[in-house]
Each structure stands twice: as structure tokens, then as C-alpha cells.
Enzyme design. Structure first.
Site, PDB file in Angstrom:
ATOM      1  N   SER A 579       0.825  -1.201   0.000  1.00 23.96           N
ATOM      2  CA  SER A 579       0.000   0.000   0.000  1.00 23.96           C
ATOM      3  C   SER A 579       0.866   1.261   0.000  1.00 23.96           C
ATOM      4  CB  SER A 579      -0.928  -0.006   1.222  1.00 23.96           C
ATOM      5  OG  SER A 579      -1.674   1.181   1.298  1.00 23.96           O
ATOM      6  N   VAL A 582       2.389   1.879  -3.508  1.00 22.98           N
ATOM      7  CA  VAL A 582       1.408   2.408  -4.461  1.00 22.98           C
ATOM      8  C   VAL A 582       1.133   3.881  -4.185  1.00 22.98           C
ATOM      9  CG1 VAL A 582      -0.993   2.252  -5.229  1.00 22.98           C
ATOM     10  CG2 VAL A 582       0.349   0.171  -4.896  1.00 22.98           C
ATOM     11  N   HIS A 583       0.998   4.271  -2.921  1.00 20.05           N
ATOM     12  CA  HIS A 583       0.770   5.679  -2.586  1.00 20.05           C
ATOM     13  C   HIS A 583       1.958   6.545  -2.997  1.00 20.05           C
ATOM     14  CE1 HIS A 583      -2.565   4.156  -0.112  1.00 20.05           C
ATOM     15  NE2 HIS A 583      -3.008   5.387  -0.079  1.00 20.05           N
ATOM     16  N   GLU A 584       3.160   6.038  -2.778  1.00 14.50           N
ATOM     17  CA  GLU A 584       4.348   6.810  -3.166  1.00 14.50           C
ATOM     18  C   GLU A 584       4.459   6.915  -4.680  1.00 14.50           C
ATOM     19  OE1 GLU A 584       7.487   9.232  -2.758  1.00 14.50           O
ATOM     20  OE2 GLU A 584       6.224   8.477  -1.132  1.00 14.50           O
ATOM     21  N   MET A 587       2.413   9.802  -5.766  1.00 16.39           N
ATOM     22  CA  MET A 587       3.135  11.058  -5.530  1.00 16.39           C
ATOM     23  C   MET A 587       4.212  11.288  -6.584  1.00 16.39           C
ATOM     24  SD  MET A 587       1.798  12.566  -2.874  1.00 16.39           S
ATOM     25  CE  MET A 587       0.241  11.984  -3.549  1.00 16.39           C
TER      26      MET A 587
END
Length: 646
Positions: A579, A582-584, A587
């Protein structure tokens, strides 16, 4: 007062799995039941019965439910004598719809169904966690009886009234300063002036390309490939290519952040849908192959002639324990079906390496070893029982055999699955009888309206701050000078970003997903829980986005345990790590640089979740909720400020 589901009785099988299907939401208000009635027993021993025939499900009240949190003092003092339950005919013979608006009753019924399903399927490390889908509404949906009669409903009205007054204020300032109620509308121009059609075509091509998974699964079902061989490797390589190619297009076209956010989020949604569809059907393909192999062995066994006295090379007759475990004691396979686990792995197709009673039988039959009549009879019953188990696995949640594997590998089924507001593939879901087009229009209008509000708030309060930070960097301010501006940037974006975060959540999980659910007649609207009451970050992770949580639970957490034999702690870390990556990556696509701020904050949820379970925090729900909201309040503006300044 808490209840425990003490037993599920007299389920009609008629070649179908239980129609209780479900996600992990807590707010189910309707359950499809193949039984005819419910008996609710109170603490005092009196009972209230609603039945349509002699068959029924028994719900028994107990002092506390050992699987749930013990009741607090207020709950102990609030004893209700009855719970209203409505049972209606569903239009299908032998099936009824149970409706209960009581939240405690709903929670206990769901947890009891899941526990019963766990008992029936055994507690082995299954390849896929069995989720239960039920009929339910989202919390803020006007169709939800609990939401309409909530004691906090007035605050919901106040919030939207405040939004309306805020828009009026922004429009008045724009008129006074710029002569137009819309202002300069830079964000709106970013969305529509450049590459809008290119983005739409790219999104359409991206959705169309997901049919690759259907083509691959059909090839596997027809025997051209095997999932355990090259199948899963081909699918995994395709998923990597799919994500990299779409993100590369966004970089090549130098899209604005509005286009990038939409494409990147949608590519990950389609990635999860492809993965769930392919890996679940791939698993079923192995079950299907195992069943075919056992059917072949059963045919070979029928052709064998019984020997009066087995030779020295004959296999040892099954023991009493094996006979009892496999249903070979004279009882029919259906009688023993739910009182045993499969004798071998449901997906294994290599009997030479498998260590199980079934593998022993298969090898003995393949070697044409002499068997006496008693052994042939025992082998026949064992194989038939195992085939029945595999038939049930291939049927999944289907109430009819029309959509069980491999009949589900059709283009209409794939298109239907692609449009459903869920990321976990099942052969069948609970559906509504019809589409309420007025409801679709209402939610569609709400979707467009909330997006418009988000654009106006971004234009008025976020865009100027971002432009000023960019101007400072272009003016040559040193990093040290920009660091000094960080507290002001964070404070300027605190309230706007919190508001945008709430509106983005509402427009996706309350409006957009309900539109898709209504159009597809998808009945399980448990898209989120009451995450605003979270007292820990792991509770927030479970409740704020149920579709993604269910996907990670089945295809990352439980698959890590079953496929890679990780511990629960190791599987939890892998889930949070994926998770965070994927978030990074999101960004990186937005800011075109890797800094790792969001990655680090995502992983920090692991120790924070552990802290919430310590003696210091245990039982201090108010303090836990304060810490949660402080993090949710400061986090978005802090992360945005860091990526802008550094």
C-alpha cells in the site's frame, strides 16, 4: 445485549452453495436466506418465532458473544425485550428476504455467518479467503433506515448548508475582485483545455485492454495453458506492462495533475480487478483440472475387477480414521460434506508429490494394483466425496449451476464484473430486482455537484498557495529559506485539504459507487464503515475504503500466508508495504520526483496500530479518536507542503 448465532439448520442444497454471500461491512440490513424462518430466543428463555415452514435458522441470545467485544456498562444496562425482524418472499421458491434494522442484530448475524462459513470450509490456509456479500446500504444513503433516523442527521444537513454558504462567499469575492463569479478558473482550464479527448481515449483503451485476462483464462480452461505453469507468470507480466505503459503515456503527454490523478487511480482500480479475476479463475482452473483427473480415476476404478485376495503389492486398506474422515463409512457424500475437510489440497493436480488419502488412491488406481471389493467400494466413495467437494468449490456463491466455472468465462460476465463496484471477484453477488432511475439521477447529480464544489475550493484556497511556492522556487530562494515557509504553507492548507479529503471520499464512496451499484443492481453497498469513529489507524484502514481493504485482505494478506507461508505479522507488513509503495508511486506521478514522505508515513501506521493495542491506549477510545483526527487533519497538508518545497 448481544446475540450469538447458535446454529444454521436445514439448508437447501439442490446443487447450489448457500446464498448468504458477503463483504466485511457491518451495516447489512437484508440477507437472502434459503431457509424458511428464524427463531429468536431472549435471555429469559421466551422466544419469538417467525416461520413460513418447518425449516429455520436458530438465533439464540447469550450473555456475551465471545467473538465480539464485551458490552460496556451502558450496554449492560440497556436490555431490549425484542428485535423487529421482517421476512418477505423473494419471488423465488424456497427463498426469503430477512430485514432487520437493529445494528447489533446485523453485526452479530454477519459475524455468525462468517464463523459458520469458516467452520464449514475448514480452518486450513485456503488460497482465497471466503468473503460474504449481503444486501446493505451506505451510511449516508437516504435509503438506509439507520442513516435517515440517525441522531446526528442534523449535522449532515449543517455540513451541506455550510458548503452552500462557502460557495456563495467565494462567488461574491470573485465578483468583487475579478468581475466574474467563477474567477479565473485556472483548474477548470487545466481539466478541459488540453488533451481531454486524448485522456478519455486512453482511459477507454486501458479499460478495453483488460479483456486480456478473459482471453488468457479461456485458453487455460481449454487446456492450452495451465495456471500453475505459465498462466500466472503471463498474467503477472501483463499486469506490470499494463501499469507501466499507462503511466508512461501520462509522462510522455506531460499531463496536468488533474489528468494524472484520474488516470493513475483508474489504472490501479483496473489492475486490482484484473488481478482478482485472473487469480481467482486461475485457482478454479486448477480445481477444475483436479476434478477431471479424479473423474478419470473413478472411471478407471469402475473398469477394474475385484480380486478375491489382494496380492502382496496391494495398498493397505484405508484405516477407520481415513474412512470416517472421507465419508467412506456408508454415509452419502452429501451427508459428510460439511463435517470434514478436503482430503487433499483442492487445487493440487500432481498426485505423485501430494501426500493425502486421495493421492494414495489415485496412485494405486494408476498402477493397476489389485484391489478387493471392499477396497474398491471404499475408493469409490472417497473419490465421489472428493469430487462433490470440488464441485462445491467450482460453484462458489452461485445459486444455480449456470455461472459456475468454467461457464462464467464469457464476455458478458466479464463486462458485468468490470462495471461492478467491487474489487473482489466472485461467481455471483446479491442483486436488486430492478434499477431506480430517479436514484441514479440523484446520485449522478450529487457526483457532479460535489466535484464542482471541490474545483471551486481548490481554486480559491489551494491553488494560490501552490502557485506562490512554485514562484519562490523559480525566484531562486534557497532550500533553507523555503524550509522556513513550510509552517505557513501547512497552516494555509490545513482546512482546505481536510475539506477536499472529506469531499473526495464522499463523492467516490457515497455518490459514484452508489451510481455504479444501482446501474448494475449490486445489492451490497458496504463501501465503507464508520471510519470517523476510528480509535486506531488499523481500524481506519479497514473502514474508510472497504473495496480495497477486501482486495488486500484476500489477494495480499491471505495469499501471502497461503502461498508464501508468511506469519500473520509478516503478511500484515507486506500488505502495508505494498500500500505504501502504491501511494508513493502516485506522488511520483504527480510531482515527478521521489521523496518517500508518504511512503514513510504509510508505514508508520504499523507501529501506531501496535501502540493502540498497548495497555496505555486500551480502553481510551476518545484519546485514540483525537490522535486519529489530528493525524488526518495535519497529514495531507504536511505531505503536500513537503513535496512542494523540497
Amino acid at each position: 445485549m448481544s446475540y450469538a448465532l447458535s446454529g444454521l439448520a436445514s439448508r437447501k442444497r439442490s446443487g447450489s452453495e448457500d446464498s448468504w454471500s458477503s463483504s466485511e461491512g457491518r451495516d447489512a440490513s437484508m440477507l437472502n436466506v434459503e431457509t424458511a424462518g428464524i427463531v429468536a430466543t431472549s435471555r429469559s428463555g421466551a422466544s419469538t418465532t417467525s416461520t413460513a415452514s418447518d425449516e429455520g435458522v436458530v438465533l439464540e441470545a447469550s450473555r456475551h458473544n465471545t467473538a465480539e467485544k464485551p458490552p460496556n456498562n451502558k450496554e449492560k444496562g440497556r436490555r431490549r425485550k425484542s428485535v423487529q425482524i421482517i421476512i418477505e418472499e423473494s419471488g423465488k421458491k424456497g427463498r426469503y428476504t430477512l430485514t432487520a434494522d437493529d445494528p447489533e442484530f446485523q453485526d452479530i448475524v454477519r459475524s455468525s455467518i462468517e464463523r459458520e462459513a469458516s467452520k464449514l470450509s475448514g480452518k486450513s490456509r485456503n488460497r482465497f479467503r471466503d468473503l460474504v456479500f449481503t444486501r446493505q446500504f451506505t451510511t449516508f444513503d437516504r435509503q438506509n433506515p439507520r442513516g435517515a433516523h440517525s441522531p446526528f442527521y442534523g449535522f449532515f444537513t449543517l455540513f451541506w448548508l455550510a458548503m452552500a454558504l462557502l460557495l456563495v462567499k467565494i462567488a461574491a469575492n470573485n465578483w468583487r475582485n475579478q468581475g466574474s463569479v467563477f474567477g479565473r478558473a485556472e483548474i477548470l482550464h487545466l481539466m478541459v483545455d488540453r488533451d481531454l479527448m486524448v485522456m478519455i481515449l486512453t482511459d477507454g483503451g486501458m479499460a478495453f485492454s483488460t479483456v486480456f485476462g478473459l482471453v488468457l483464462q479461456r485458453a487455460i480452461a481449454r487446456g492450452y495453458l495451465t495456471w500453475g505453469g505459465a498462466g500466472w507468470i503471463i498474467q503477472s507480466l501483463w499486469e506490470v506492462f499494463f501499469v507501466v505503459s499507462v503511466i508512461s503515456v501520462s509522462f510522455y503527454r506531460e499531463w496536468s495533475w488533474t489528468h494524472t490523478v484520474f488516470i493513475v487511480l483508474h489504472v490501479f482500480v483496473l489492475l486490482m480487478k484484473q488481478h482478482s479475476y485472473s487469480f481467482y479463475n486461475g485457482y478454479l482452473s486448477r480445481v477444475y483440472r483436479r476434478r477431471k483427473l479424479l473423474e478419470q480415476k473413478l472411471e478407471q476404478l469402475e473398469e477394474m475387477e475385484a480380486q478375491e485376495t489382494p496380492g502382496d503389492t496391494s495398498p493397505t486398506p484405508p484405516t477407520e480414521e481415513a474412512i470416517s474422515a472421507t465419508g467412506m463409512d456408508g454415509a452419502s457424500p452429501s451427508t459428510k460434506l460439511h463435517h470434514r475437510r478436503s482430503i487433499g489440497p483442492k487445487y493440487s493436480t500432481n498426485f505423485s508429490k501430494e501426500q493425502s488419502e486421495i493421492a494414495t488412491m489415485a496412485k494405486a488406481i494408476e498402477a493397476r494394483e489389485p484391489l478387493n471389493a471392499e477396497q474398491i467400494q471404499a475408493f469409490t466413495r472417497g473419490l465421489e466425496t472428493e469430487i462433490t467437494i470440488l464441485d462445491e468449490e467450482l460453484r462458489g456463491k452461485c445459486t444455480t449451476t449456470g455461472n459456475c466455472y468454467p461457464n462464467n468465462l464469457t464476455l458478458p460476465n466479464f463486462i458485468d464484473w468490470t462495471c461492478l463496484p467491487t474489487l473482489v471477484y466472485e461467481l455471483e453477488y446479491p442483486r436488486q430486482d430492478h434499477i431506480n432511475w430517479w436514484y441514479v439521477a440523484e446520485k449522478a447529480a450529487a457526483t457532479l455537484g460535489v466535484i464542482w464544489i471541490m474545483i471551486i475550493i481548490s481554486q480559491a484556497y489551494i491553488y494560490p498557495v501552490v502557485i506562490e511556492v512554485v514562484r519562490q522556487k523559480e525566484a531562486g530562494l534557497t532550500l533553507d529559506q523555503r524550509w522556513k515557509e513550510l509552517p505557513w504553507v501547512v497552516s494555509d492548507m490545513l482546512f482546505p485539504l481536510l475539506l477536499e479529503q472529506l469531499l473526495a471520499w464522499y463523492v467516490i464512496w457515497e455518490c459514484l459507487l452508489n451510481v455504479l451499484a444501482e446501474l448494475t443492481r449490486f445489492a451490497d453497498r458496504g463501501f465503507y464503515g464508520d471510519w470517523w469513529n476510528s480509535v486506531s489507524w488499523d481500524q481506519y484502514a479497514r473502514d474508510w475504503n472497504r473495496p480495497v481493504h477486501n482486495f488486500l485482505l484476500r489477494h495480499v494478506y491471505h495469499s501471502s500466508i497461503s502461498a508464501f507461508h508468511l506469519s500473520k505479522m509478516g503478511a500484515t507488513f507486506v500488505t502495508f508495504l505494498l500500500s505504501a509503495v502504491v501511494h508513493e508511486l502516485l506522488m511520483f506521478c504527480l510531482f515527478k520526483k521521489v521523496r518517500g514522505y508518504l511512503f514513510a508515513l504509510q508505514l508508520s501506521q504499523i507501529p501506531l496500530a501496535a501502540l493502540s493495542k498497548t495497555r496505555v491506549m486500551r480502553g481510551r477510545d476518545t484519546l485514540g479518536n483525537i490522535i486519529f483526527w489530528v493525524g488526518l487533519f495535519i497529514g495531507p497538508s504536511l505531505i503536500t507542503g513537503l513535496y512542494l518545497i523540497v
